[in-house]
Structure formats: structure tokens, C-alpha cells
Design a protein around this motif. Structure first.
Motif, PDB file in Angstrom:
ATOM      1  N   ALA A  23      -7.115   5.225   0.244  1.00  0.00           N
ATOM      2  CA  ALA A  23      -7.480   6.269   1.200  1.00  0.00           C
ATOM      3  C   ALA A  23      -6.281   6.488   2.087  1.00  0.00           C
ATOM      4  CB  ALA A  23      -8.681   5.844   2.027  1.00  0.00           C
ATOM      5  N   PRO A  24      -5.787   7.706   2.187  1.00  0.00           N
ATOM      6  CA  PRO A  24      -4.634   7.918   3.029  1.00  0.00           C
ATOM      7  C   PRO A  24      -4.964   7.577   4.471  1.00  0.00           C
ATOM      8  CG  PRO A  24      -5.555  10.014   2.330  1.00  0.00           C
ATOM      9  CD  PRO A  24      -6.311   8.939   1.621  1.00  0.00           C
ATOM     10  N   ALA A  25      -4.060   6.822   5.104  1.00  0.00           N
ATOM     11  CA  ALA A  25      -4.265   6.434   6.495  1.00  0.00           C
ATOM     12  C   ALA A  25      -3.293   7.155   7.404  1.00  0.00           C
ATOM     13  CB  ALA A  25      -4.110   4.925   6.627  1.00  0.00           C
ATOM     14  N   GLY A  26      -2.673   8.169   6.910  1.00  0.00           N
ATOM     15  CA  GLY A  26      -1.703   8.910   7.712  1.00  0.00           C
ATOM     16  C   GLY A  26      -0.317   8.671   7.165  1.00  0.00           C
ATOM     17  N   GLY A  27       0.513   9.638   7.350  1.00  0.00           N
ATOM     18  CA  GLY A  27       1.871   9.494   6.872  1.00  0.00           C
ATOM     19  C   GLY A  27       2.274  10.705   6.075  1.00  0.00           C
ATOM     20  N   ASP A  28       3.567  10.793   5.821  1.00  0.00           N
ATOM     21  CA  ASP A  28       4.056  11.925   5.046  1.00  0.00           C
ATOM     22  C   ASP A  28       4.203  11.509   3.591  1.00  0.00           C
ATOM     23  OD1 ASP A  28       6.372  10.418   4.863  1.00  0.00           O
ATOM     24  OD2 ASP A  28       7.464  11.615   6.340  1.00  0.00           O
ATOM     25  N   ALA A  29       4.719  12.403   2.777  1.00  0.00           N
ATOM     26  CA  ALA A  29       4.840  12.128   1.353  1.00  0.00           C
ATOM     27  C   ALA A  29       5.758  10.947   1.072  1.00  0.00           C
ATOM     28  CB  ALA A  29       5.353  13.376   0.629  1.00  0.00           C
ATOM     29  N   ALA A  30       6.699  10.667   1.961  1.00  0.00           N
ATOM     30  CA  ALA A  30       7.610   9.545   1.776  1.00  0.00           C
ATOM     31  C   ALA A  30       6.999   8.240   2.263  1.00  0.00           C
ATOM     32  CB  ALA A  30       8.921   9.805   2.522  1.00  0.00           C
ATOM     33  N   GLY A  31       5.813   8.290   2.859  1.00  0.00           N
ATOM     34  CA  GLY A  31       5.158   7.085   3.315  1.00  0.00           C
ATOM     35  C   GLY A  31       5.469   6.722   4.747  1.00  0.00           C
ATOM     36  N   SER A  32       6.179   7.577   5.470  1.00  0.00           N
ATOM     37  CA  SER A  32       6.462   7.300   6.869  1.00  0.00           C
ATOM     38  C   SER A  32       5.252   7.670   7.708  1.00  0.00           C
ATOM     39  CB  SER A  32       7.667   8.125   7.349  1.00  0.00           C
ATOM     40  OG  SER A  32       8.814   7.743   6.645  1.00  0.00           O
ATOM     41  N   ARG A 116       0.556  -1.762  30.622  1.00  0.00           N
ATOM     42  CA  ARG A 116       0.058  -2.321  29.378  1.00  0.00           C
ATOM     43  C   ARG A 116       0.621  -1.545  28.191  1.00  0.00           C
ATOM     44  NH1 ARG A 116      -6.187  -0.130  29.589  1.00  0.00           N
ATOM     45  NH2 ARG A 116      -5.847   1.593  28.148  1.00  0.00           N
ATOM     46  N   VAL A 117       0.548  -2.177  27.038  1.00  0.00           N
ATOM     47  CA  VAL A 117       0.948  -1.549  25.782  1.00  0.00           C
ATOM     48  C   VAL A 117      -0.278  -1.540  24.875  1.00  0.00           C
ATOM     49  CG1 VAL A 117       2.471  -1.660  23.779  1.00  0.00           C
ATOM     50  CG2 VAL A 117       3.309  -2.439  26.015  1.00  0.00           C
ATOM     51  N   ASP A 118      -0.737  -0.349  24.526  1.00  0.00           N
ATOM     52  CA  ASP A 118      -1.838  -0.206  23.580  1.00  0.00           C
ATOM     53  C   ASP A 118      -1.239  -0.163  22.176  1.00  0.00           C
ATOM     54  OD1 ASP A 118      -4.148   0.149  25.395  1.00  0.00           O
ATOM     55  OD2 ASP A 118      -3.005   1.892  26.059  1.00  0.00           O
ATOM     56  N   TYR A 119      -1.980  -0.664  21.204  1.00  0.00           N
ATOM     57  CA  TYR A 119      -1.470  -0.676  19.838  1.00  0.00           C
ATOM     58  C   TYR A 119      -2.579  -0.419  18.834  1.00  0.00           C
ATOM     59  CZ  TYR A 119      -3.314  -5.446  19.825  1.00  0.00           C
ATOM     60  OH  TYR A 119      -4.127  -6.544  19.932  1.00  0.00           O
ATOM     61  N   ARG A 120      -2.148  -0.009  17.661  1.00  0.00           N
ATOM     62  CA  ARG A 120      -3.023   0.144  16.502  1.00  0.00           C
ATOM     63  C   ARG A 120      -2.237  -0.326  15.284  1.00  0.00           C
ATOM     64  NH1 ARG A 120      -4.287   5.947  14.889  1.00  0.00           N
ATOM     65  NH2 ARG A 120      -2.071   5.854  14.531  1.00  0.00           N
ATOM     66  N   SER A 121      -2.883  -1.074  14.424  1.00  0.00           N
ATOM     67  CA  SER A 121      -2.277  -1.530  13.179  1.00  0.00           C
ATOM     68  C   SER A 121      -3.237  -1.184  12.056  1.00  0.00           C
ATOM     69  CB  SER A 121      -2.032  -3.047  13.249  1.00  0.00           C
ATOM     70  OG  SER A 121      -1.396  -3.505  12.071  1.00  0.00           O
ATOM     71  N   ARG A 122      -2.736  -0.438  11.064  1.00  0.00           N
ATOM     72  CA  ARG A 122      -3.613   0.015   9.985  1.00  0.00           C
ATOM     73  C   ARG A 122      -2.895   0.005   8.652  1.00  0.00           C
ATOM     74  NH1 ARG A 122      -3.089   6.390  10.140  1.00  0.00           N
ATOM     75  NH2 ARG A 122      -1.022   6.395  11.019  1.00  0.00           N
ATOM     76  N   SER A 123      -3.650  -0.219   7.621  1.00  0.00           N
ATOM     77  CA  SER A 123      -3.117  -0.225   6.262  1.00  0.00           C
ATOM     78  C   SER A 123      -2.796   1.192   5.832  1.00  0.00           C
ATOM     79  CB  SER A 123      -4.130  -0.819   5.287  1.00  0.00           C
ATOM     80  OG  SER A 123      -4.394  -2.147   5.594  1.00  0.00           O
ATOM     81  N   SER A 124      -1.703   1.345   5.114  1.00  0.00           N
ATOM     82  CA  SER A 124      -1.338   2.651   4.580  1.00  0.00           C
ATOM     83  C   SER A 124      -2.023   2.914   3.251  1.00  0.00           C
ATOM     84  CB  SER A 124       0.183   2.726   4.363  1.00  0.00           C
ATOM     85  OG  SER A 124       0.847   2.643   5.581  1.00  0.00           O
ATOM     86  N   PHE A 125      -2.619   1.883   2.671  1.00  0.00           N
ATOM     87  CA  PHE A 125      -3.197   2.003   1.339  1.00  0.00           C
ATOM     88  C   PHE A 125      -4.503   1.216   1.285  1.00  0.00           C
ATOM     89  CE2 PHE A 125      -3.760   0.425  -2.992  1.00  0.00           C
ATOM     90  CZ  PHE A 125      -3.678   1.593  -3.716  1.00  0.00           C
ATOM     91  N   GLY A 126      -5.540   1.820   0.824  1.00  0.00           N
ATOM     92  CA  GLY A 126      -6.785   1.121   0.569  1.00  0.00           C
ATOM     93  C   GLY A 126      -7.763   1.125   1.727  1.00  0.00           C
ATOM     94  N   LEU A 127      -8.963   0.725   1.421  1.00  0.00           N
ATOM     95  CA  LEU A 127     -10.034   0.706   2.406  1.00  0.00           C
ATOM     96  C   LEU A 127     -10.173  -0.628   3.119  1.00  0.00           C
ATOM     97  CD1 LEU A 127     -12.779   2.574   0.342  1.00  0.00           C
ATOM     98  CD2 LEU A 127     -11.259   3.507   2.088  1.00  0.00           C
ATOM     99  N   PHE A 128      -9.534  -1.676   2.607  1.00  0.00           N
ATOM    100  CA  PHE A 128      -9.659  -3.013   3.175  1.00  0.00           C
ATOM    101  C   PHE A 128      -8.281  -3.634   3.347  1.00  0.00           C
ATOM    102  CE2 PHE A 128     -13.460  -2.141   0.721  1.00  0.00           C
ATOM    103  CZ  PHE A 128     -14.450  -2.373   1.656  1.00  0.00           C
ATOM    104  N   ASP A 129      -8.124  -4.411   4.417  1.00  0.00           N
ATOM    105  CA  ASP A 129      -6.862  -5.136   4.607  1.00  0.00           C
ATOM    106  C   ASP A 129      -7.067  -6.641   4.576  1.00  0.00           C
ATOM    107  OD1 ASP A 129      -7.941  -5.852   7.039  1.00  0.00           O
ATOM    108  OD2 ASP A 129      -6.399  -4.911   8.243  1.00  0.00           O
ATOM    109  N   PHE A 130      -8.325  -7.079   4.380  1.00  0.00           N
ATOM    110  CA  PHE A 130      -8.670  -8.495   4.256  1.00  0.00           C
ATOM    111  C   PHE A 130      -8.181  -9.317   5.443  1.00  0.00           C
ATOM    112  CE2 PHE A 130      -8.392  -6.574   0.062  1.00  0.00           C
ATOM    113  CZ  PHE A 130      -9.700  -6.753  -0.360  1.00  0.00           C
ATOM    114  N   GLY A 131      -8.182  -8.703   6.639  1.00  0.00           N
ATOM    115  CA  GLY A 131      -7.845  -9.407   7.874  1.00  0.00           C
ATOM    116  C   GLY A 131      -6.365  -9.482   8.201  1.00  0.00           C
ATOM    117  N   LYS A 132      -5.509  -8.873   7.386  1.00  0.00           N
ATOM    118  CA  LYS A 132      -4.059  -8.980   7.603  1.00  0.00           C
ATOM    119  C   LYS A 132      -3.633  -8.351   8.922  1.00  0.00           C
ATOM    120  CE  LYS A 132       0.135 -10.035   6.671  1.00  0.00           C
ATOM    121  NZ  LYS A 132       0.553 -11.410   6.867  1.00  0.00           N
ATOM    122  N   ASN A 133      -4.105  -7.144   9.233  1.00  0.00           N
ATOM    123  CA  ASN A 133      -3.710  -6.497  10.492  1.00  0.00           C
ATOM    124  C   ASN A 133      -4.185  -7.311  11.689  1.00  0.00           C
ATOM    125  OD1 ASN A 133      -2.296  -3.969   9.823  1.00  0.00           O
ATOM    126  ND2 ASN A 133      -4.161  -3.555   8.684  1.00  0.00           N
TER     127      ASN A 133
END
Length: 152
Positions: A23-32, A116-133
Motif C-alpha cells: 500500500a503506498p504510504a506516500g512518496g514519489d516514483a523514485a521512492g522519496s 518539542r519535536v513531533d515525529y511520524r515513522s511509517r513503512s513505505s511498503f506493505g500494511l504491516f511493519d511488525f513493530g519495527k517503526n
């Protein structure tokens, strides 16, 4: 030892499963990663974000926003799998690449007023990250906070 035919079948099934979960999580065709203004998560199964009062609280800092940016850069330097793809005075976007080649986009936004610094970490590929983020950002937060204490 698993017979070659079984390994091939397993690899094919895994490829189909991963492709179906993509599932695309955002990014351009180059994956950025693309710039976002909202640090929300569309899918909680492959994304975490900081929020006040949660287990993943925003990163705190004292001083000017430039200090927070310096702390972010110094902390990222401790993660060899991280690469900064964009930064300005109040935002930093990085890509973490796992040994298996999976990419995770991490966005940081400095809130100077709230210190403060707010953050988000998300997988670029797939529906699950198995807790990595989740585990990566817990380690990142611990290192960031240690650096912030050392430099006070």
C-alpha cells in the motif's frame, strides 16, 4: 534442509503475499517521501507518531529550534541505516532502510513554541511493519534525550 522446489514455492507465496499487502504510504516514483503537513498515520499497523501523553511522546528540547535540529542530525548520525532526504529550519525527513531493503519514512517537525519535536515513522511498503517503526523510534527517542541531557 528444505528441498529446492519447496523453497521456490515458499518464496513465490511470500512474494504474492507481500505484493498483495503493498500500500503506498506516500512518496514519489523514485521512492522519496513527499512533504506532509499532517503527521498522522493512515494505517496504525505500519506507522507510529508522537502524541502528548502516549507511549511515544514528542521529543523535548530546550533552547532555539536550531539546537533541536542539531540534536536530530547528531542522533540520526548514530543510525547507519538512516539517510536525510530533506531538511529546512523546522522539518527533517529521513529514510531508514532495513537490511532486507524495506524503507521507512521518518518525518520530524520542530515546534519551537512548545519546545518539542513531533515525529511520524511509517513503512513505505506493505500494511504491516511488525513493530519495527515502534522499536526504532523508542531507540531514537532514548538517544535523542540522552544527547539533549549531555548538552545542557
Amino acid at each position: 534442509m528444505i528441498p529446492r522446489a519447496s523453497r521456490l514455492g515458499l518464496a513465490t507465496a511470500l512474494s504474492i503475499l507481500l505484493g498483495a499487502c503493498a500500500a503506498p504510504a506516500g512518496g514519489d516514483a523514485a521512492g522519496s517521501p513527499t512533504q506532509t503537513t499532517d503527521l498522522g498515520c493512515t494505517l496504525p499497523t505500519n506507522c507510529i507518531r508522537s502524541s502528548v501523553g502516549s507511549a511515544h511522546a514528542p521529543l523535548g528540547f530546550e533552547g532555539p529550534p536550531a539546537r533541536a535540529m542539531a540534536l536530530l542530525r547528531a542522533t540520526l548520525a548514530e543510525f547507519p541505516e538512516a539517510r536525510i532526504v530533506r531538511a529546512d529550519a523546522s522539518t527533517l525527513e529521513a529514510v531508514f532502510t532495513t537490511p532486507a531493503g524495506f524503507r521507512d519514512d521518518v518525518d520530524f517537525r520542530i515546534d519551537a513554541e512548545r519546545q518539542r519535536v513531533d515525529y511520524r515513522s511509517r513503512s513505505s511498503f506493505g500494511l504491516f511493519d511488525f513493530g519495527k517503526n515502534r522499536s526504532r523510534m523508542a531507540a531514537f527517542a532514548a538517544r535523542f534525550e540522552a544527547k539533549a541531557r549531555q548538552s545542557n
